[in-house]
Design a protein around this motif. Structure first.
Motif, PDB file in Angstrom:
ATOM      1  N   UNK A 228     -37.957 -24.057  10.989  1.00 33.45           N
ATOM      2  CA  UNK A 228     -37.353 -22.760  10.600  1.00 33.45           C
ATOM      3  C   UNK A 228     -37.469 -22.652   9.257  1.00 33.45           C
ATOM      4  N   UNK A 229     -37.835 -21.276   8.764  1.00 33.46           N
ATOM      5  CA  UNK A 229     -37.845 -20.911   7.495  1.00 33.46           C
ATOM      6  C   UNK A 229     -37.387 -19.438   7.216  1.00 33.46           C
ATOM      7  N   UNK A 230     -36.245 -19.429   6.127  1.00 35.53           N
ATOM      8  CA  UNK A 230     -35.638 -18.184   5.872  1.00 35.53           C
ATOM      9  C   UNK A 230     -36.286 -17.080   5.256  1.00 35.53           C
ATOM     10  N   UNK A 231     -36.347 -16.038   5.785  1.00 34.95           N
ATOM     11  CA  UNK A 231     -37.212 -14.766   5.230  1.00 34.95           C
ATOM     12  C   UNK A 231     -36.564 -14.116   4.218  1.00 34.95           C
ATOM     13  N   UNK A 232     -36.939 -13.448   3.018  1.00 30.95           N
ATOM     14  CA  UNK A 232     -36.443 -12.957   2.093  1.00 30.95           C
ATOM     15  C   UNK A 232     -35.430 -12.181   2.484  1.00 30.95           C
ATOM     16  N   UNK A 233     -35.459 -11.465   3.672  1.00 30.39           N
ATOM     17  CA  UNK A 233     -34.228 -10.602   4.413  1.00 30.39           C
ATOM     18  C   UNK A 233     -33.341 -11.669   4.648  1.00 30.39           C
ATOM     19  N   UNK A 234     -33.389 -12.707   5.246  1.00 28.89           N
ATOM     20  CA  UNK A 234     -32.647 -13.538   5.579  1.00 28.89           C
ATOM     21  C   UNK A 234     -31.667 -14.345   4.521  1.00 28.89           C
ATOM     22  N   UNK A 235     -32.481 -14.533   3.346  1.00 27.16           N
ATOM     23  CA  UNK A 235     -31.862 -15.070   2.134  1.00 27.16           C
ATOM     24  C   UNK A 235     -30.936 -14.091   1.626  1.00 27.16           C
ATOM     25  N   UNK A 236     -30.952 -12.697   1.507  1.00 25.44           N
ATOM     26  CA  UNK A 236     -30.454 -11.930   0.999  1.00 25.44           C
ATOM     27  C   UNK A 236     -28.900 -11.574   2.017  1.00 25.44           C
ATOM     28  N   UNK A 237     -29.246 -11.878   3.523  1.00 25.83           N
ATOM     29  CA  UNK A 237     -28.343 -11.678   4.377  1.00 25.83           C
ATOM     30  C   UNK A 237     -27.252 -12.938   4.345  1.00 25.83           C
ATOM     31  N   UNK A 238     -27.640 -14.160   4.265  1.00 30.27           N
ATOM     32  CA  UNK A 238     -26.866 -15.142   4.240  1.00 30.27           C
ATOM     33  C   UNK A 238     -26.042 -15.362   2.859  1.00 30.27           C
ATOM     34  N   UNK A 239     -26.956 -15.032   1.798  1.00 32.50           N
ATOM     35  CA  UNK A 239     -26.177 -14.911   0.444  1.00 32.50           C
ATOM     36  C   UNK A 239     -24.949 -14.050   0.683  1.00 32.50           C
ATOM     37  N   UNK A 240     -25.285 -12.817   1.029  1.00 31.86           N
ATOM     38  CA  UNK A 240     -24.105 -11.805   1.264  1.00 31.86           C
ATOM     39  C   UNK A 240     -22.907 -12.291   2.073  1.00 31.86           C
ATOM     40  N   UNK A 241     -23.243 -12.912   3.160  1.00 28.50           N
ATOM     41  CA  UNK A 241     -22.372 -13.365   4.135  1.00 28.50           C
ATOM     42  C   UNK A 241     -21.600 -14.336   3.515  1.00 28.50           C
ATOM     43  N   UNK A 242     -22.398 -15.468   3.075  1.00 32.91           N
ATOM     44  CA  UNK A 242     -21.582 -16.769   2.779  1.00 32.91           C
ATOM     45  C   UNK A 242     -20.900 -16.571   1.297  1.00 32.91           C
ATOM     46  N   UNK A 243     -21.440 -16.107   0.495  1.00 28.61           N
ATOM     47  CA  UNK A 243     -20.817 -16.041  -0.824  1.00 28.61           C
ATOM     48  C   UNK A 243     -19.579 -15.030  -0.483  1.00 28.61           C
ATOM     49  N   UNK A 244     -19.573 -14.061   0.253  1.00 26.16           N
ATOM     50  CA  UNK A 244     -18.429 -13.125   0.406  1.00 26.16           C
ATOM     51  C   UNK A 244     -17.180 -13.802   1.092  1.00 26.16           C
ATOM     52  N   UNK A 245     -17.737 -14.688   1.924  1.00 21.77           N
ATOM     53  CA  UNK A 245     -16.674 -15.336   2.659  1.00 21.77           C
ATOM     54  C   UNK A 245     -16.017 -16.426   1.796  1.00 21.77           C
ATOM     55  N   UNK A 246     -16.750 -17.194   1.003  1.00 24.96           N
ATOM     56  CA  UNK A 246     -16.196 -18.016  -0.018  1.00 24.96           C
ATOM     57  C   UNK A 246     -15.124 -17.220  -1.004  1.00 24.96           C
ATOM     58  N   UNK A 247     -15.600 -16.149  -1.389  1.00 25.97           N
ATOM     59  CA  UNK A 247     -14.733 -15.545  -2.343  1.00 25.97           C
ATOM     60  C   UNK A 247     -13.520 -14.885  -1.769  1.00 25.97           C
ATOM     61  N   UNK A 248     -13.601 -14.574  -0.352  1.00 25.69           N
ATOM     62  CA  UNK A 248     -12.254 -14.131   0.287  1.00 25.69           C
ATOM     63  C   UNK A 248     -11.507 -15.484   0.298  1.00 25.69           C
ATOM     64  N   UNK A 249     -12.017 -16.556   0.754  1.00 24.63           N
ATOM     65  CA  UNK A 249     -11.326 -17.702   0.999  1.00 24.63           C
ATOM     66  C   UNK A 249     -10.575 -18.411  -0.258  1.00 24.63           C
ATOM     67  N   UNK A 250     -11.430 -18.137  -1.429  1.00 24.75           N
ATOM     68  CA  UNK A 250     -10.630 -18.327  -2.800  1.00 24.75           C
ATOM     69  C   UNK A 250      -9.658 -17.730  -3.056  1.00 24.75           C
ATOM     70  N   UNK A 251      -9.622 -16.185  -2.783  1.00 21.88           N
ATOM     71  CA  UNK A 251      -8.687 -15.242  -3.194  1.00 21.88           C
ATOM     72  C   UNK A 251      -7.420 -15.639  -2.103  1.00 21.88           C
ATOM     73  N   UNK A 252      -7.610 -15.757  -0.972  1.00 23.59           N
ATOM     74  CA  UNK A 252      -6.466 -16.237  -0.139  1.00 23.59           C
ATOM     75  C   UNK A 252      -5.727 -17.483  -0.334  1.00 23.59           C
ATOM     76  N   UNK A 253      -6.438 -18.473  -1.248  1.00 18.35           N
ATOM     77  CA  UNK A 253      -5.924 -19.574  -1.514  1.00 18.35           C
ATOM     78  C   UNK A 253      -5.092 -19.595  -2.616  1.00 18.35           C
TER      79      UNK A 253
END
Length: 253
Positions: A228-253
């Motif tokens: 499996x290889x991550x497309x350009x669209x997938x790279x943007x999608x997962x960075x947006x998703x997982x970086x956003x989740x990490x930021x919200x977790x950092x704020x919550x803690x």
């Protein structure tokens, strides 16, 4: 359609539909709706995202599709996720004017009962705009990343995606990322020949492609290795998703 026709009242809140944003931006509606769903937690920091079902005329007859209704803050945030084409830039300005003019038209007959009420209303408006500006600034690196790779033809390994995520503040390695992608429904979880292959949902979203390689063994028989290889669209999608989740977790803690 005039600027004022872009914005409507929905249960006392001025909103613009994902259909209108798609038409104004010159993109497919399904792509706009994908952005809303992929970043829904971000949008709902400015209120619940409303959805409704509307009829859609197709060659096969009348069908129905889901449409998102976004308030001013949510619509402004969504426009930052769009590729920055000339049409998108012009539509951003049109949308800002539409919300402003509609709000002014609705507010024109109303006069605050007192100076304190007027000051409170102004303070609330300033606070909302400051929150939106802070959110846009926070998401700027992700938006720039999305602009740079979303249209890329280069697909990368999941391990390389893990390196990109670490560079954006997400502490994760290749093994943990595979596990997370399986748990989140992007890779197949069941053990077997399809294990770690993209799910139907992930393929329909265009997040992965599968590289097939013929492997000749010592006894002469040939097997097909799938990666499996991550497309350009997938790279943007997962960075947006997982970086956003990490930021919200950092704020919550």
């Amino acid at each position: 359609m005039s600027a004022l026709d872009l914005v409507t009242d929905h249960d006392g809140t001025l909103v613009v539909s994902s259909e209108t944003i798609a038409a104004g931006s010159g993109v497919q509606h399904k792509n706009v709706l994908e952005l809303v769903h992929a970043n829904r937690a971000d949008f709902e920091e400015f209120g619940r995202v409303a959805f409704e079902t509307r009829p859609l005329a197709t060659a096969g007859g009348i069908q129905s599709r889901q449409v998102a209704l976004l308030n001013e803050q949510q619509a402004t945030l969504l426009m930052t996720y769009q590729r920055n084409t000339e049409q998108v830039r012009q539509f951003k300005k049109t949308l800002v004017r539409a919300f402003f003019d509609m709000a002014r038209r609705l507010a024109a007959p109303q006069v605050p009962l007192s100076l304190p009420e007027a000051l409170r209303a102004y303070a609330e408006e300033v606070e909302q705009r400051q929150a939106l500006e802070a959110k846009v600034a926070e998401d700027a690196p992700k938006v720039l990343f999305a602009d740079s790779v979303a249209a890329s033809e280069t697909a990368i390994l999941v391990g390389d995606l893990a390196k990109i995520l670490r560079g954006n503040g997400v502490e994760i390695g290749a093994t943990r990322l595979f596990d997370r992608l399986r748990n989140d429904g992007y890779l197949i979880r069941r053990k077997g020949t399809d294990w770690n292959m993209p799910t139907q949902k992930a393929m329909e979203l265009g997040l992965f492609r599968v590289k097939e390689t013929a492997v000749t063994h010592s006894d002469g028989h040939v097997t097909i290795s799938k990666t499996p290889k991550v497309t350009g669209k997938g790279q943007a999608y997962f960075v947006n998703r997982y970086v956003g989740q990490a930021s919200r977790q950092a704020v919550a803690s």
